[in-house]
Design a protein around this motif. Structure first.
Motif, PDB file in Angstrom:
ATOM      1  N   THR A  70      -7.623  10.052  -3.043  1.00  0.00           N
ATOM      2  CA  THR A  70      -7.269   9.725  -4.434  1.00  0.00           C
ATOM      3  C   THR A  70      -6.070   8.781  -4.441  1.00  0.00           C
ATOM      4  O   THR A  70      -4.981   9.152  -4.884  1.00  0.00           O
ATOM      5  CB  THR A  70      -6.946  11.011  -5.240  1.00  0.00           C
ATOM      6  OG1 THR A  70      -5.905  11.705  -4.554  1.00  0.00           O
ATOM      7  CG2 THR A  70      -8.156  11.894  -5.407  1.00  0.00           C
ATOM      8  N   PRO A  71      -6.241   7.554  -3.954  1.00  0.00           N
ATOM      9  CA  PRO A  71      -5.094   6.648  -3.812  1.00  0.00           C
ATOM     10  C   PRO A  71      -4.412   6.296  -5.137  1.00  0.00           C
ATOM     11  O   PRO A  71      -3.191   6.145  -5.186  1.00  0.00           O
ATOM     12  CB  PRO A  71      -5.688   5.408  -3.139  1.00  0.00           C
ATOM     13  CG  PRO A  71      -7.148   5.485  -3.386  1.00  0.00           C
ATOM     14  CD  PRO A  71      -7.479   6.934  -3.527  1.00  0.00           C
ATOM     15  N   ARG A  72      -5.167   6.176  -6.221  1.00  0.00           N
ATOM     16  CA  ARG A  72      -4.542   5.828  -7.509  1.00  0.00           C
ATOM     17  C   ARG A  72      -3.650   6.963  -7.999  1.00  0.00           C
ATOM     18  O   ARG A  72      -2.551   6.738  -8.488  1.00  0.00           O
ATOM     19  CB  ARG A  72      -5.610   5.508  -8.546  1.00  0.00           C
ATOM     20  CG  ARG A  72      -6.301   4.191  -8.279  1.00  0.00           C
ATOM     21  CD  ARG A  72      -7.266   3.873  -9.395  1.00  0.00           C
ATOM     22  NE  ARG A  72      -8.011   2.676  -9.061  1.00  0.00           N
ATOM     23  CZ  ARG A  72      -9.233   2.440  -9.436  1.00  0.00           C
ATOM     24  NH1 ARG A  72      -9.885   3.331 -10.181  1.00  0.00           N
ATOM     25  NH2 ARG A  72      -9.839   1.332  -9.092  1.00  0.00           N
ATOM     26  N   ARG A  73      -4.154   8.176  -7.869  1.00  0.00           N
ATOM     27  CA  ARG A  73      -3.354   9.339  -8.277  1.00  0.00           C
ATOM     28  C   ARG A  73      -2.107   9.445  -7.409  1.00  0.00           C
ATOM     29  O   ARG A  73      -1.013   9.716  -7.901  1.00  0.00           O
ATOM     30  CB  ARG A  73      -4.210  10.608  -8.159  1.00  0.00           C
ATOM     31  CG  ARG A  73      -3.478  11.854  -8.550  1.00  0.00           C
ATOM     32  CD  ARG A  73      -4.402  13.065  -8.522  1.00  0.00           C
ATOM     33  NE  ARG A  73      -3.580  14.247  -8.380  1.00  0.00           N
ATOM     34  CZ  ARG A  73      -3.788  15.202  -7.510  1.00  0.00           C
ATOM     35  NH1 ARG A  73      -4.820  15.157  -6.714  1.00  0.00           N
ATOM     36  NH2 ARG A  73      -2.990  16.233  -7.440  1.00  0.00           N
ATOM     37  N   ASP A  97       0.858  -1.178   0.000  1.00  0.00           N
ATOM     38  CA  ASP A  97       0.000   0.000   0.000  1.00  0.00           C
ATOM     39  C   ASP A  97       0.899   1.234   0.000  1.00  0.00           C
ATOM     40  O   ASP A  97       1.588   1.505   0.985  1.00  0.00           O
ATOM     41  CB  ASP A  97      -0.906  -0.013   1.231  1.00  0.00           C
ATOM     42  CG  ASP A  97      -1.805   1.206   1.308  1.00  0.00           C
ATOM     43  OD1 ASP A  97      -1.936   1.932   0.306  1.00  0.00           O
ATOM     44  OD2 ASP A  97      -2.378   1.432   2.394  1.00  0.00           O
ATOM     45  N   ALA A 156      -0.535   7.043  -5.938  1.00  0.00           N
ATOM     46  CA  ALA A 156       0.402   5.962  -6.282  1.00  0.00           C
ATOM     47  C   ALA A 156       1.228   6.301  -7.524  1.00  0.00           C
ATOM     48  O   ALA A 156       2.342   5.800  -7.682  1.00  0.00           O
ATOM     49  CB  ALA A 156      -0.364   4.663  -6.499  1.00  0.00           C
ATOM     50  N   ARG A 157       0.694   7.160  -8.401  1.00  0.00           N
ATOM     51  CA  ARG A 157       1.411   7.517  -9.633  1.00  0.00           C
ATOM     52  C   ARG A 157       2.368   8.695  -9.443  1.00  0.00           C
ATOM     53  O   ARG A 157       3.105   9.041 -10.369  1.00  0.00           O
ATOM     54  CB  ARG A 157       0.403   7.852 -10.732  1.00  0.00           C
ATOM     55  CG  ARG A 157      -0.393   6.655 -11.220  1.00  0.00           C
ATOM     56  CD  ARG A 157      -1.193   6.988 -12.470  1.00  0.00           C
ATOM     57  NE  ARG A 157      -2.005   8.185 -12.337  1.00  0.00           N
ATOM     58  CZ  ARG A 157      -3.306   8.216 -12.063  1.00  0.00           C
ATOM     59  NH1 ARG A 157      -3.954   7.089 -11.887  1.00  0.00           N
ATOM     60  NH2 ARG A 157      -3.955   9.347 -11.993  1.00  0.00           N
TER      61      ARG A 157
END
Length: 173
Positions: A46-49, A5, A51-52
């Motif tokens: 905004t976990p996906r953002r 995570d 992560a990027r």
């Protein structure tokens, strides 16, 4: 913490460092902790953002600094308004009768205490107390009745029951 995570990993790796950095910016440890926590909260939305991101710690730092600046500006505006309107009126009544009433109210169950305070001290009608507490008017009436009885038992000193508060809460009825 879950393995893999990115937010948890960044949190474990840089939370303390970010707090120290923000403490240097704000001069207030609690403010620094809250700003960094708010930055992580925004990352969680905004976990996906997140992560990027190429440099998540830099992003968190920027967000935390912006949060701290915004809070500082709002606080400065509020301080200016408060200076213009003057000091707040004295709210706490240190009269022995008032202190005895507050102590007795603290001894009541929460529902009775809330109903009595809103009805007698804030002067709300039963229907409005019910709406505020999210209960029926009958429940409020029951709590008021039981609360008055409990207050009468708690306020046994006749000097307390003969004060100006008996016009609002008659503990003998």
């Amino acid at each position: 913490m879950s393995d893999g995570d990115p937010i948890s990993e960044v949190y474990a790796g840089c939370f303390r460092r970010l707090v120290v950095q923000l403490y240097a910016v704000t001069g207030d440890l609690n403010e620094a902790q809250e700003a960094v926590q708010e930055a992580f909260t925004r990352a969680l939305t905004t976990p996906r953002r997140f992560a990027r991101l190429e440099n998540p710690e830099a992003w968190l730092r920027r967000v935390a600094v912006n949060v701290a600046r915004s809070r500082y500006r709002r606080r400065r505006v509020l301080d200016g308004l408060l200076r213009r309107i003057g000091p707040p009126p004295a709210v706490a009544d240190r009269a022995p009768e008032h202190l005895a009433l507050l102590a007795a109210l603290r001894g009541l169950p929460e529902g009775q205490r809330h109903a009595l305070a809103l009805h007698y001290l804030v002067d709300l009608p039963v229907d409005e107390v019910a709406a505020t507490l999210g209960v029926s008017a009958g429940t409020v009436k029951s709590r008021l009745s039981r609360g008055r009885q409990a207050l009468a038992a708690l306020l046994t000193d006749s000097d307390v029951t003969d004060t100006t508060y008996t016009g609002r809460i008659d503990v003998r009825s």
